[in-house]
Design an enzyme around this catalytic site. Sequence first.
Site, PDB file in Angstrom:
ATOM      1  N   ALA A  13       0.804  -1.228   0.000  1.00 12.08           N
ATOM      2  CA  ALA A  13       0.000   0.000   0.000  1.00 12.08           C
ATOM      3  C   ALA A  13       0.834   1.275   0.000  1.00 12.08           C
ATOM      4  O   ALA A  13       0.316   2.351  -0.289  1.00 12.08           O
ATOM      5  CB  ALA A  13      -0.935   0.009   1.213  1.00 12.08           C
ATOM      6  N   ARG A  18      11.068   7.625  -0.074  1.00 15.17           N
ATOM      7  CA  ARG A  18      12.515   7.787  -0.257  1.00 15.17           C
ATOM      8  C   ARG A  18      12.983   7.467  -1.674  1.00 15.17           C
ATOM      9  O   ARG A  18      14.101   7.812  -2.050  1.00 15.17           O
ATOM     10  CB  ARG A  18      13.263   6.915   0.754  1.00 15.17           C
ATOM     11  CG  ARG A  18      13.311   7.526   2.160  1.00 15.17           C
ATOM     12  CD  ARG A  18      14.106   6.673   3.106  1.00 15.17           C
ATOM     13  NE  ARG A  18      13.343   5.517   3.554  1.00 15.17           N
ATOM     14  CZ  ARG A  18      13.836   4.525   4.292  1.00 15.17           C
ATOM     15  NH1 ARG A  18      15.117   4.559   4.646  1.00 15.17           N
ATOM     16  NH2 ARG A  18      13.077   3.520   4.672  1.00 15.17           N
ATOM     17  N   GLY A 142      15.843  -2.773  12.563  1.00 14.15           N
ATOM     18  CA  GLY A 142      15.565  -3.209  13.926  1.00 14.15           C
ATOM     19  C   GLY A 142      16.367  -4.462  14.232  1.00 14.15           C
ATOM     20  O   GLY A 142      16.564  -5.316  13.359  1.00 14.15           O
ATOM     21  N   GLU A 157      14.099  -1.277  17.776  1.00 15.09           N
ATOM     22  CA  GLU A 157      14.401  -0.341  16.697  1.00 15.09           C
ATOM     23  C   GLU A 157      15.739   0.339  16.956  1.00 15.09           C
ATOM     24  O   GLU A 157      16.154   0.518  18.104  1.00 15.09           O
ATOM     25  CB  GLU A 157      13.290   0.698  16.563  1.00 15.09           C
ATOM     26  CG  GLU A 157      11.947   0.116  16.168  1.00 15.09           C
ATOM     27  CD  GLU A 157      12.000  -0.684  14.883  1.00 15.09           C
ATOM     28  OE1 GLU A 157      12.668  -0.234  13.921  1.00 15.09           O
ATOM     29  OE2 GLU A 157      11.389  -1.764  14.830  1.00 15.09           O
ATOM     30  N   ARG A 336      12.085  -4.948 -36.210  1.00 10.79           N
ATOM     31  CA  ARG A 336      10.933  -4.498 -35.434  1.00 10.79           C
ATOM     32  C   ARG A 336       9.939  -5.655 -35.296  1.00 10.79           C
ATOM     33  O   ARG A 336      10.122  -6.712 -35.899  1.00 10.79           O
ATOM     34  CB  ARG A 336      10.312  -3.284 -36.118  1.00 10.79           C
ATOM     35  CG  ARG A 336      11.202  -2.040 -36.051  1.00 10.79           C
ATOM     36  CD  ARG A 336      10.865  -1.015 -37.111  1.00 10.79           C
ATOM     37  NE  ARG A 336       9.488  -0.559 -37.036  1.00 10.79           N
ATOM     38  CZ  ARG A 336       8.885   0.157 -37.974  1.00 10.79           C
ATOM     39  NH1 ARG A 336       9.543   0.493 -39.081  1.00 10.79           N
ATOM     40  NH2 ARG A 336       7.636   0.540 -37.832  1.00 10.79           N
ATOM     41  N   LYS A 354      10.102  -4.980 -40.728  1.00 15.74           N
ATOM     42  CA  LYS A 354       8.891  -4.820 -39.926  1.00 15.74           C
ATOM     43  C   LYS A 354       7.785  -5.675 -40.519  1.00 15.74           C
ATOM     44  O   LYS A 354       7.468  -5.545 -41.689  1.00 15.74           O
ATOM     45  CB  LYS A 354       8.486  -3.342 -39.885  1.00 15.74           C
ATOM     46  CG  LYS A 354       7.376  -3.007 -38.887  1.00 15.74           C
ATOM     47  CD  LYS A 354       5.981  -3.116 -39.425  1.00 15.74           C
ATOM     48  CE  LYS A 354       5.672  -2.104 -40.489  1.00 15.74           C
ATOM     49  NZ  LYS A 354       4.233  -2.183 -40.929  1.00 15.74           N
ATOM     50  N   TYR A 369      15.208  -1.481 -46.350  1.00 19.92           N
ATOM     51  CA  TYR A 369      14.021  -1.496 -45.488  1.00 19.92           C
ATOM     52  C   TYR A 369      12.958  -2.380 -46.117  1.00 19.92           C
ATOM     53  O   TYR A 369      12.555  -2.163 -47.272  1.00 19.92           O
ATOM     54  CB  TYR A 369      13.450  -0.093 -45.291  1.00 19.92           C
ATOM     55  CG  TYR A 369      12.089  -0.137 -44.630  1.00 19.92           C
ATOM     56  CD1 TYR A 369      11.957  -0.543 -43.305  1.00 19.92           C
ATOM     57  CD2 TYR A 369      10.939   0.185 -45.342  1.00 19.92           C
ATOM     58  CE1 TYR A 369      10.714  -0.628 -42.701  1.00 19.92           C
ATOM     59  CE2 TYR A 369       9.680   0.110 -44.749  1.00 19.92           C
ATOM     60  CZ  TYR A 369       9.578  -0.300 -43.423  1.00 19.92           C
ATOM     61  OH  TYR A 369       8.344  -0.386 -42.838  1.00 19.92           O
ATOM     62  N   TYR A 390       3.698   2.618 -47.126  1.00 20.77           N
ATOM     63  CA  TYR A 390       2.807   3.549 -46.423  1.00 20.77           C
ATOM     64  C   TYR A 390       2.553   4.763 -47.304  1.00 20.77           C
ATOM     65  O   TYR A 390       3.491   5.398 -47.800  1.00 20.77           O
ATOM     66  CB  TYR A 390       3.461   3.962 -45.104  1.00 20.77           C
ATOM     67  CG  TYR A 390       2.631   4.868 -44.228  1.00 20.77           C
ATOM     68  CD1 TYR A 390       1.324   4.556 -43.908  1.00 20.77           C
ATOM     69  CD2 TYR A 390       3.190   6.035 -43.704  1.00 20.77           C
ATOM     70  CE1 TYR A 390       0.569   5.385 -43.090  1.00 20.77           C
ATOM     71  CE2 TYR A 390       2.450   6.867 -42.874  1.00 20.77           C
ATOM     72  CZ  TYR A 390       1.135   6.538 -42.576  1.00 20.77           C
ATOM     73  OH  TYR A 390       0.387   7.358 -41.763  1.00 20.77           O
ATOM     74  N   ARG A 443      13.198   3.422 -65.087  1.00 19.37           N
ATOM     75  CA  ARG A 443      14.162   4.495 -64.838  1.00 19.37           C
ATOM     76  C   ARG A 443      14.368   5.262 -66.144  1.00 19.37           C
ATOM     77  O   ARG A 443      14.062   4.759 -67.229  1.00 19.37           O
ATOM     78  CB  ARG A 443      15.494   3.928 -64.336  1.00 19.37           C
ATOM     79  CG  ARG A 443      16.174   2.979 -65.311  1.00 19.37           C
ATOM     80  CD  ARG A 443      17.346   2.262 -64.657  1.00 19.37           C
ATOM     81  NE  ARG A 443      18.050   1.424 -65.622  1.00 19.37           N
ATOM     82  CZ  ARG A 443      18.827   0.399 -65.288  1.00 19.37           C
ATOM     83  NH1 ARG A 443      18.968   0.079 -64.026  1.00 19.37           N
ATOM     84  NH2 ARG A 443      19.457  -0.286 -66.210  1.00 19.37           N
TER      85      ARG A 443
END
Length: 487
Positions: A13, A18, A142, A157, A336, A354, A369, A390, A443
């Site tokens: 909890a 610190r 302690g 303690e 990836r 990917k 790629y 893409y 080309r």
Amino acid sequence: MPANDFAIVILAAGKGTRLKSSLAKVLHRAGGRTLVEHVLRTCAPLKAKKTVVVVGHQAELVAAVVEPLGAEIVLQQPQHGTGHAVQVARRALGNAKLAVVLPGDAPLVRTETLKALIAAHRAGNAAATILTAVLADPSGYGRIVRKTGAHVSAIVEESQLTEEQRELNEINSSIYCFTLEKLWPALGQVKPNNQHRELYLTDAIAVMAAKGETVLAQLAADARETLGCNTRADLAEVDRTLREWKRAAMMNEGVTIQLPETVVIDPEVIAGEDTIIEPCVQLLGKTKTGARCTIRTGSVLSDAILGDDVTVEPHCVVAQSRLDDGVIIGPFARLRPGNHLKAGARIGNFVELKKSTLGEGTKAMHLTYLGDAKIGAKTNIGAGTITCNYDGFHKYPTTIGNKVFIGTNSALVAPLRVGDGAYVAAGSTITENVPPDALGIARGRQEIKPGWAAKKRRELAAEKPKKVVRRRKKSKPRRTAKKSRRR
């Protein structure tokens, strides 16, 4: 008492002031898992009747980690100490006879140690049994004051130690086993007589001892098991220890690890026999390698599955990808998520993949790629090739057949299919499907103009302004004064 008459209570909890963090203490990570997850996984083999996690700070985030592991959540709000946390869990414990209570930030404790703690508690018919450790420097903890043998008279303690007691170096780990019919009355007598106005389990143990109940101490075999994580330095030490244990276990199973202290391996990683892991490698998540693999310096693998005889050259990054037998990648390759490299495929330097599949023996060796691509067997992908998958709105697939040759510096604009045995000429931008065994070329036509370069140089030379040469004025000779003649 039956073997499963006990419950586990994990105290999770606290905020962890610190640590100076916005994240709850038990959600900090060490050794590849959150602290509280380590504790839960350690407790699981004990097969307790119930496992209860007491949550408070960032309760929902903690619950999201522990509930999938079978724990029941109890909310402590507000937080008034460890004794109060166990009181809050009382109803959830039902008719359990014993309870093992652990802090959620002590991930180094081992299952065997907890089994020994429970066994000692049962054998001694104790009201409470404390897991303890002997430290060279017990500062901040302690101290355990023993009566005779395993019997404890008090937990003192540090701020209340007498001069004689300062020599004690056996400390309280805050891991306990309680007989609950003895604990509840003792907790009922505890008063919050401290600066924080909280109820502490150590005070309940003092009540038990004062009433003549049996309180035992069980010494941990490895003092590191009792280390909690109150500071960032503690967190680093715990991480170091967990990594050390994992590397040692892998080496015992026949894996070579060069300069082990530089290698980071997560707890669920598996490596096959005779695999070699070079310095500064990270194997993360659920990565699994087959036999005789080599993972060279600086590579990072996360949730990767490798077959036998796979070589990962230096400084590669592989995430959520599968590499079948005999695959070689790198150096400086990036895979990836979502890739599958079939047996004997090769990926070279500065190649990025990917969601792509490469068939058996296929090669992409330089500066390439490949995204959303499915490539057949024994195909060659030339240097500088990219799949243009893409369009700014959607991703599209590229399908390349078997024994295809893709020339250097080609751009394959998806969606696109290149048939078996086809060629793509170097420097092409391919926008239409290439049939099997065809040549795709796209080309500008090369034109030769003889003498053009020499003519151009002459024109440039003629256009250059002439340099103005300024003549330096001749300096006049100095006149010297005539000497007067003597007469």
